[in-house]
Structures are given as C-alpha cells and as structure tokens.
Scaffold this motif. Structure first.
Motif, PDB file in Angstrom:
ATOM      1  N   ILE A   1       0.832  -1.202   0.000  1.00 11.76           N
ATOM      2  CA  ILE A   1       0.000   0.000   0.000  1.00 11.76           C
ATOM      3  C   ILE A   1       0.869   1.256   0.000  1.00 11.76           C
ATOM      4  N   ASN A   2       1.898   1.274   0.831  1.00 16.15           N
ATOM      5  CA  ASN A   2       2.797   2.432   0.874  1.00 16.15           C
ATOM      6  C   ASN A   2       3.487   2.659  -0.464  1.00 16.15           C
ATOM      7  N   ARG A   3       3.875   1.566  -1.104  1.00 19.89           N
ATOM      8  CA  ARG A   3       4.513   1.686  -2.409  1.00 19.89           C
ATOM      9  C   ARG A   3       3.522   2.239  -3.440  1.00 19.89           C
ATOM     10  N   ALA A   4       2.275   1.811  -3.365  1.00 22.05           N
ATOM     11  CA  ALA A   4       1.253   2.311  -4.292  1.00 22.05           C
ATOM     12  C   ALA A   4       0.967   3.792  -4.052  1.00 22.05           C
ATOM     13  N   ILE A   5       0.998   4.218  -2.798  1.00 19.54           N
ATOM     14  CA  ILE A   5       0.807   5.642  -2.492  1.00 19.54           C
ATOM     15  C   ILE A   5       1.948   6.462  -3.086  1.00 19.54           C
ATOM     16  N   GLU A   6       3.167   5.962  -3.004  1.00 22.92           N
ATOM     17  CA  GLU A   6       4.306   6.650  -3.611  1.00 22.92           C
ATOM     18  C   GLU A   6       4.126   6.766  -5.130  1.00 22.92           C
ATOM     19  N   GLN A   7       3.626   5.700  -5.748  1.00 23.93           N
ATOM     20  CA  GLN A   7       3.383   5.734  -7.193  1.00 23.93           C
ATOM     21  C   GLN A   7       2.276   6.726  -7.529  1.00 23.93           C
ATOM     22  N   PHE A   8       1.260   6.807  -6.677  1.00 22.97           N
ATOM     23  CA  PHE A   8       0.182   7.784  -6.865  1.00 22.97           C
ATOM     24  C   PHE A   8       0.749   9.199  -6.815  1.00 22.97           C
ATOM     25  N   GLU A   9       1.627   9.461  -5.863  1.00 22.52           N
ATOM     26  CA  GLU A   9       2.254  10.783  -5.757  1.00 22.52           C
ATOM     27  C   GLU A   9       3.042  11.110  -7.016  1.00 22.52           C
ATOM     28  N   GLN A  10       3.794  10.151  -7.516  1.00 24.26           N
ATOM     29  CA  GLN A  10       4.598  10.382  -8.714  1.00 24.26           C
ATOM     30  C   GLN A  10       3.711  10.625  -9.928  1.00 24.26           C
ATOM     31  N   ARG A  11       2.633   9.823 -10.051  1.00 26.44           N
ATOM     32  CA  ARG A  11       1.762   9.919 -11.228  1.00 26.44           C
ATOM     33  C   ARG A  11       1.082  11.278 -11.323  1.00 26.44           C
ATOM     34  N   PHE A  12       0.740  11.847 -10.163  1.00 22.42           N
ATOM     35  CA  PHE A  12      -0.005  13.103 -10.169  1.00 22.42           C
ATOM     36  C   PHE A  12       0.831  14.285  -9.662  1.00 22.42           C
TER      37      PHE A  12
END
Length: 426
Positions: free
Chosen positions: A103-114
C-alpha cells in the motif's frame, strides 16, 4: 445474486440528492452523506463513499468539477464501489490482501503519477476534498485482486502450439497492413427515445477528452462496453476487424487524436488512436520507456581511494538492480537529489549517449554505469513498450494470447462473484 428489482433505480434516487451537496464549495450535510446506498454481503456503501469516489475520479481523469459531471458519474461509481467491495471480500477469503508495504509503495506511485511531492499525499488530497482512505480503499481492492488473479488464474493459463502456429500464419498473411492501437468509449442506445440525450453525453465527453481529460480514466467511468475495466483499451486491430463506421473514422485519425462520436447500430463510440504500425513491419523499434536513474557522485580526482570506491559502488549497483521496486530506498542511500524516476520517454528522443545505453535493455534491467563528468549514471528500465515492433515469435504470441485469456477469465471470475453476492439497497 439476490438483488432488489429496483436496486439501481433506488440508488440513483438516493444519490441524486447527495450529488447536489458534492460540489467542492458546498457544505456536506452529515445526514445525507451517511445514507446507506448499498449493502454488499453485509458491507455498507454510504453516500459519503460515493461522493468521495466521484471527487477522486474527477481529479484523476481531469474532468470539470461541476454537478453535471457528478450526476453522470453516479452509476459507474456505484458499480465500481460494489465491484471493489466484492474484490476485497474475495481477496480476504483467499488470503491475498494487500500488505502495508504494498500500500505504501502504491501511495508513492500515486504521488509520482499526479506530481505530488513525496510525503504530501494527504495534504494534496485535502485540497480536492478527498479522504485519503478513499484512495487507500481503491488501492487495497486493486492489489488484492491482482494478487488473487496471479495466484488462481495465471498458473492455469495454457497456450497450445497449434494456437501459436495459427496466429503466426494469420500475422504473416496480413504482413504490411496497417494496425491501429485504439481505446474506446461505448454508450449504448437501449431505448430509441434516449438517443438525443446519449448523443449529447457523447459529445460532452469527446469535448472534455480533446481538452485534455484522461481517456483511460474517462473510459473506465463512462464506457459501458467490455473494455471499460481496462480503460477502454481494445489493443491492436486492423480496419477489417472493426465495425465499418469505426474503421472509416479511425482511418482519418493520426496517432494521439480522438474521434467525434461515431454512431453504430448499437450506440455511440468515441475512439482514440494511440499508435499505428505495419503488421510485421521492417521499421526499427522506437520504444516508449519509463526510466529511472541512480546517480553515484564522485569526489575530486585527488581523493583516489574515494573515487575507486565510488566506481566500485556504481558497478555493484548496476549488477544488483533487477527492477524499480526498491528504487526509492536505493536512491535515498545515494544521498543526492538526481536519483529517482525520470518518467516516460520515447527512445528516439534520448541523447545518443544515453539511448545507446538503454535501447537493448528489457524491462527491469539496469544499464552499465555511465561516467558523466563528476558522476556515474545508471539507468533502469521500469517499463517498456515497443509500440512499432511486432514479433511473430512463439514467446511474443504466447504472451499475447495468454494475456487476453487472463483478462477474460478475470472478468468471468468477477461476474461470478456478482451473481453469487447479496446486494441490497436501503
């Protein structure tokens, strides 16, 4: 599936009032947002859940944040929330739930994507009135379902030699013809009297897409075709494989362009052409790559021991890296602000010195260290799409057929869960 006959009619009636309170500037009344919209096997979906997911989808897709958009999103958001709840329940039953690390890794990817600064996830969501738990809920459903599919479906996929040979013969028979990589949004016409309204909706969506809304995310929310769950992605098709009306429109479009609404026998389509290629064409690959880099700085030349150790470190990192999964941890160890994701780039747009390093790398591979003045650069291929290269090799065809089969079985799996579920409205 035990569903009240008027389930979605009741849900839409309940939400019609809620969306009036959902604009960013309007106060949200607690008694409205806490209304129960649906119950999925004893798990509740509330009006608050619906409003939050609508706000999130508007942000992610780049849609106008007005009440008209919110009203249009209601049916698809409710359906998605129900499906997500079913996925979460099945992932829990099968022990494939997302871990905290995932989940933490996915949140980091969300931050990068947007383009959200690292660690500012909650602050960024607060500006668009989205509860962070809304994103985390979606992440849990996606990761849990993906793990479930990999465990229960992928190992059972088998592509026979006869299927591979048949596809090879088909490709070779059509060598040189154009193939189009397309996405679609489909709005069916089930009642003739509704056509003017549906056409108007299609025109509104086409206009928003041409103004920059994200096609994949809009398709996931509005399309009612079988490709909606995959962001409207149809994949590569020849004109002969499309409906004649769509083929005529697609033939006039350049890569990156979006059609006007196309009327077919069943309804309206909006089509985006992502790329065009020749079947088994001879042109060289111009890959689209998602790259990252690790930068290892060097000390001044007089510090030879330090320089030698940094050179060895660069070589060790290059040989050790096998993907981007732990990139952030590795980048932090380098103690510089140049290491990290570089985003998606076209291979042909890279400087020669860098293109030569990465052009033959596969997904997950790292380049040899490149000495760039006072630092070593190591490039990592996080994702690679060779859009203009098509292979008739056994492995490429096996993967193509296998992926389609996995998608089809995953859709069937979810349909089975819907049929067996108890879904009620309140």
């Amino acid at each position: 599936m035990r569903v009240h006959m008027k389930l979605f009619a009741k849900i839409l009636t309940a939400i019609a009032l809620l969306t009036g309170f959902a604009s960013v500037n309007a106060p949200v009344q607690a008694q409205e947002v806490q209304k129960i919209v649906a119950i999925v096997n004893d798990d509740v979906i509330s009006g608050y859940d619906v409003i939050q997911r609508i706000n999130l989808n508007i942000f992610m897709a780049g849609l106008p944040a007005n009440n008209r958009t919110r009203q249009q999103l209601v049916p698809s958001v409710i359906k998605t929330l129900i499906d997500d709840q079913l996925k979460l329940q099945e992932a829990k039953r099968r022990n494939t739930e997302a871990s905290d690390q995932e989940i933490n890794r996915a949140i980091e990817q969300f931050e990068q994507r947007f383009n959200i600064r690292p660690g500012k996830f909650e602050e960024a969501l607060a500006t668009i009135r989205v509860d962070p738990e809304t994103v985390i809920h979606q992440i849990r459903a996606t990761i849990g379902w993906d793990k479930l599919i990999r465990r229960r479906i992928v190992p059972r996929i088998n592509v026979t030699e006869a299927e591979i040979k048949s596809k090879q013969e088909e490709l070779r028979a059509n060598k040189g013809k154009n193939e189009y990589r397309i996405r679609e949004i489909f709005l069916p016409i089930e009642v003739a009297s509704k056509e003017p309204e549906i056409r108007q909706n299609a025109e509104n969506l086409a206009g928003q897409l041409k103004q920059g809304a994200n096609f994949a995310r809009v398709a996931a929310q509005f399309s009612e075709g079988p490709t909606a769950a995959n962001g409207g992605l149809v994949g590569w098709q020849m004109a002969e494989e499309m409906a004649p009306e769509i083929a005529r429109s697609v033939a006039k479009l350049e890569p990156g362009k979006i059609s006007e609404p196309i009327r077919t026998r069943d309804g309206y389509y909006i089509v985006a052409v992502e790329d065009i290629r020749k079947i088994l064409g001879e042109s060289s690959s111009d890959a689209l790559m998602e790259l990252a880099q690790i930068v290892v700085p060097l000390k001044p030349a007089e510090d030879n021991n330090r320089k030698d150790s940094q050179t060895q470190l660069a070589k060790t990192v290059s040989s050790f890296v096998n993907g981007c999964e732990y990139l952030q941890d590795m980048a932090s160890e380098m103690v510089n602000n140049e290491s990290g994701k570089m985003g998606r780039v076209q291979l042909s747009n890279l400087p020669d010195k860098f293109r030569n390093l990465v052009e033959n790398l596969e997904e997950g591979e790292a380049s040899d260290p490149f000495l760039d003045e006072d630092k070593y650069r190591i490039f990592i291929v996080c994702n690679r799409t060779d859009t203009r290269m098509q292979s008739d090799s056994e492995e490429a065809i096996r993967q193509l057929i296998g992926n389609k089969r996995i998608e089809a079985r995953a859709r069937r799996y979810l349909n089975d869960l819907r049929r067996e579920a108890s879904i009620e409205s309140r």
